[in-house]
Structures are given as structure tokens and as C-alpha cells.
Design a protein around this motif. Structure first.
Motif, short mmCIF file in Angstrom:
data_model
loop_
_atom_site.label_atom_id
_atom_site.label_comp_id
_atom_site.label_asym_id
_atom_site.label_seq_id
_atom_site.Cartn_x
_atom_site.Cartn_y
_atom_site.Cartn_z
N TRP A 33 15.05 -61.13 -17.93
CA TRP A 33 15.57 -62.38 -18.48
C TRP A 33 14.81 -63.54 -17.88
CZ3 TRP A 33 18.02 -66.11 -15.36
CH2 TRP A 33 18.33 -65.70 -14.06
N LEU A 35 15.03 -68.11 -17.59
CA LEU A 35 15.73 -69.37 -17.86
C LEU A 35 14.90 -70.51 -17.30
CD1 LEU A 35 18.36 -70.83 -18.81
CD2 LEU A 35 19.20 -70.52 -16.48
N PHE A 44 16.80 -70.22 -22.59
CA PHE A 44 17.27 -68.94 -22.06
C PHE A 44 16.68 -67.83 -22.92
CE2 PHE A 44 21.07 -65.90 -21.83
CZ PHE A 44 20.67 -65.34 -20.63
N MET A 96 23.38 -65.36 -13.28
CA MET A 96 23.62 -65.93 -14.61
C MET A 96 24.72 -65.12 -15.27
SD MET A 96 22.75 -68.15 -16.93
CE MET A 96 22.56 -68.40 -18.69
N THR A 98 26.75 -64.60 -18.61
CA THR A 98 26.64 -64.87 -20.03
C THR A 98 27.38 -63.78 -20.79
OG1 THR A 98 25.07 -65.47 -21.80
CG2 THR A 98 24.38 -63.71 -20.29
#
Length: 115
Positions: A33, A35, A44, A96, A98
Motif C-alpha cells: 500500500w 499513501l 491512497f 492505516m 481502512t
């Protein structure tokens, strides 16, 4: 002219306080990932790309760190929790939070300051 100079000098502390968290480039692996945050905008990537807005920055009572950034996008939302401590070679550790649909997801990684 003196008034303009005085206004410019007085505005400096307010500009510095407006964004205490620096521009950041965060990333993690397993799963991958990314960001990127600059001012109140964020990108993101997990797995698709989502443009987000930093809606709030929250600090723990009585301390500068950790900080939580609330991120809102059209498809995704998230809360980035930042700790000012080494994460490999990076100065910040990140979590993070989410979701994908109804499934909550916790991602971990590191953040570096952007120029």
C-alpha cells in the motif's frame, strides 16, 4: 508598506501551526500500500488509487505524538495513526485503518517526509 510587512511577519506563526504534520510519503508491504499526503490532500493506493482529503488531525492529550489523521475519499475512508519513532530508515511508524466494503483492514508501514 509597513502594514504589509507587519501582516506578513504576524502570519508566519499561524502558517507554521496550520499544518504541524509534514508532507508524508507512507508505504507498507504484505499487503502493498502507499499513501502520499501534502497539506490537506492525500492519494491512497490499495489496491486502486483513491484521492482523499485530510479532514482532521488529532493528537493525544498533552503530547505532540502520536497523531491521527482522518482521511475521507469517494470510495475509501481511513485513519492514519502516526508515531514519531524510527521505522527502518524512516522517521515515522504508521498504522492505516481502512475498509473494503464491510471488511475492516489494518495496514502497517513507515512514512518519510516529502520535499
Amino acid at each position: 508598506m509597513k502594514t504589509l510587512c507587519l501582516l506578513a511577519i504576524c502570519a508566519i506563526p499561524f502558517a507554521a501551526c496550520a499544518q504541524d504534520t509534514p508532507a508524508l510519503q507512507c508505504h507498507g508491504q504484505t499487503p502493498n500500500w502507499r499513501l502520499d499526503i501534502r497539506d490537506d490532500a492525500a492519494i491512497f493506493v490499495f489496491p486502486g488509487k483513491t484521492e482523499m482529503t485530510v479532514k482532521a488531525e488529532t493528537r493525544v492529550e498533552g503530547a505532540a505524538w502520536p497523531r491521527a489523521l482522518t482521511l475521507i475519499g469517494d470510495r475509501d475512508t481511513g485513519i492514519l495513526v502516526l508515531h514519531h519513532r524510527l521505522c527502518g530508515d524512516a522517521p515515522f511508524e504508521a498504522q492505516m485503518l481502512t475498509q473494503r466494503g464491510q471488511t475492516p483492514i489494518l495496514l502497517t508501514g513507515c512514512c518519510e517526509t516529502q520535499q
